[in-house]
Design an enzyme around this catalytic site. Structure first.
Site, PDB file in Angstrom:
ATOM      1  N   ARG A 269       6.330   3.744   7.739  1.00 55.75           N
ATOM      2  CA  ARG A 269       4.954   4.097   7.701  1.00 55.75           C
ATOM      3  C   ARG A 269       4.195   4.435   9.066  1.00 55.75           C
ATOM      4  O   ARG A 269       4.890   3.968  10.300  1.00 55.75           O
ATOM      5  CB  ARG A 269       3.897   3.022   7.235  1.00 55.75           C
ATOM      6  CG  ARG A 269       4.179   2.703   5.643  1.00 55.75           C
ATOM      7  CD  ARG A 269       3.552   3.887   4.831  1.00 55.75           C
ATOM      8  NE  ARG A 269       3.444   3.352   3.496  1.00 55.75           N
ATOM      9  CZ  ARG A 269       4.220   3.838   2.617  1.00 55.75           C
ATOM     10  NH1 ARG A 269       5.374   4.478   3.098  1.00 55.75           N
ATOM     11  NH2 ARG A 269       4.358   3.473   1.238  1.00 55.75           N
TER      12      ARG A 269
ATOM     13  N   HIS B  70       6.854  13.592   5.211  1.00 52.56           N
ATOM     14  CA  HIS B  70       7.023  12.497   4.296  1.00 52.56           C
ATOM     15  C   HIS B  70       7.620  12.601   3.275  1.00 52.56           C
ATOM     16  O   HIS B  70       7.457  12.492   1.914  1.00 52.56           O
ATOM     17  CB  HIS B  70       5.518  11.902   3.783  1.00 52.56           C
ATOM     18  CG  HIS B  70       5.403  10.412   3.609  1.00 52.56           C
ATOM     19  ND1 HIS B  70       4.234   9.784   3.949  1.00 52.56           N
ATOM     20  CD2 HIS B  70       6.333   9.593   3.014  1.00 52.56           C
ATOM     21  CE1 HIS B  70       4.602   8.412   3.315  1.00 52.56           C
ATOM     22  NE2 HIS B  70       5.768   8.456   2.769  1.00 52.56           N
TER      23      HIS B  70
END
Length: 312
Positions: A227, A275
């Site tokens: 993250r 991502h």
């Protein structure tokens, strides 16, 4: 059996059709605002509060490996989901294989010094460089869950020294395990490559900061697959500029999409992907969900349940 489905970007009709085929006895429907009809299971991603609030559900499935978004919403709206309703996440469903591909390709990229050769190419400079020695190229994995285990297994093939760090000690063959904050410094001290696969919890936010980076060997590399909130970006940029960190491969960021004005875009020692390190594979996710629901219906023990207190 009634199943409700909500995902803001997935192909909802594909999922409903696949779920009906995998669980023929189930009535599967797309949830829409105002739908308060009964349901046994909910499959969700970033669900509105009203979707889950007040429902007597048997289980909720988050359609990804991370559950930080739904847990943070539960903190703000505890009425959203009864505490006795089990919450499951997709532990693997093809994501482990994708993480392996991503991690191995990047570690080998650095090990063979392709980053240095790219910089030389940019200045039309021809110069063979000394090779790195495998025994000196220790790889450390922050976070020793399912995905961390998969990445470690894939790197063992290449005979790199491996170590992992997590909340509790692991017993992975061929991997040196470190546990707890008291062993973090020792873990970091030999990591030429640091791969972050930590869960997103209050304890891990901002963990990759100046203090942590200073404990790495000079010229270390960072690969962030977890993250964006784990990394203090200004501290990473300072470490890159000083040479403490030689390179960073980043798939996740504090703000996504990464703003065009971010200095990370133009840094010569940073590589960015949007991502995509591990994306939910629908067919494998449906297989996992249908199998888990069948086990729950039989009262069997199942894997993948989230500990809400720990955050993963």
């Amino acid at each position: 059996m009634d199943i409700i489905f909500y995902h803001p970007t997935f192909d909802t009709q594909w999922w409903i059709k696949a779920l009906r085929k995998a669980i023929p006895q189930a009535r599967v429907r797309a949830w829409k605002s105002g739908d308060n009809d009964s349901a046994d299971y909910a499959l969700v991603w970033h669900p509105p509060v009203e979707m889950l609030a007040g429902r007597d559900l048997k289980a909720v499935f988050a359609l990804g490996a991370g559950v930080d978004s739904i847990l943070s919403k539960l903190q703000a709206h505890p009425e959203m989901l009864n505490p006795y309703v089990p919450l499951f996440r997709l532990e693997d469903t093809g994501m482990g294989e994708q993480m392996q591909e991503y991690a191995v390709s990047q570690v080998l990229h650095w090990f063979r010094r392709f980053d240095d050769y790219r910089i030389q190419q940019n200045s039309s400079h021809w110069q063979p460089l000394p090779e790195y020695y495998r025994e000196d190229f220790t790889i450390g994995i922050l976070g020793a869950g399912v995905l961390g285990s998969k990445v470690a297994q894939s790197l063992q093939t290449w005979r790199f020294p491996l170590r992992c760090w997590s909340r509790t000690r692991k017993s992975w063959p061929g991997v040196q395990s470190f546990a707890g904050r008291e062993e973090l410094s020792a873990f970091l001290s030999q990591c030429r490559v640091l791969i972050n696969l930590l869960p997103n919890t209050p304890e891990t936010v901002g963990i990759i900061n100046q203090q942590l980076l200073e404990k790495l060997p000079d010229g270390a590399y960072l690969l962030n697959l977890a993250r964006g909130v784990h990394v203090v970006e200004d501290d990473l940029l300072a470490a890159l500029d000083s040479g403490k960190v030689k390179g960073a491969m980043l798939d996740v960021f504090n703000r996504e999409p990464l703003p065009p004005e971010s200095p990370l875009w133009q840094h010569p020692r940073v590589t960015i992907t949007p991502h995509v390190a591990a994306i939910t594979r629908p067919a494998e996710a449906v297989e996992y969900i249908s199998r888990t629901i069948a086990q729950l219906e039989k009262g069997e023990r199942v894997c993948g349940q989230v500990d809400r207190a720990r955050g993963y």
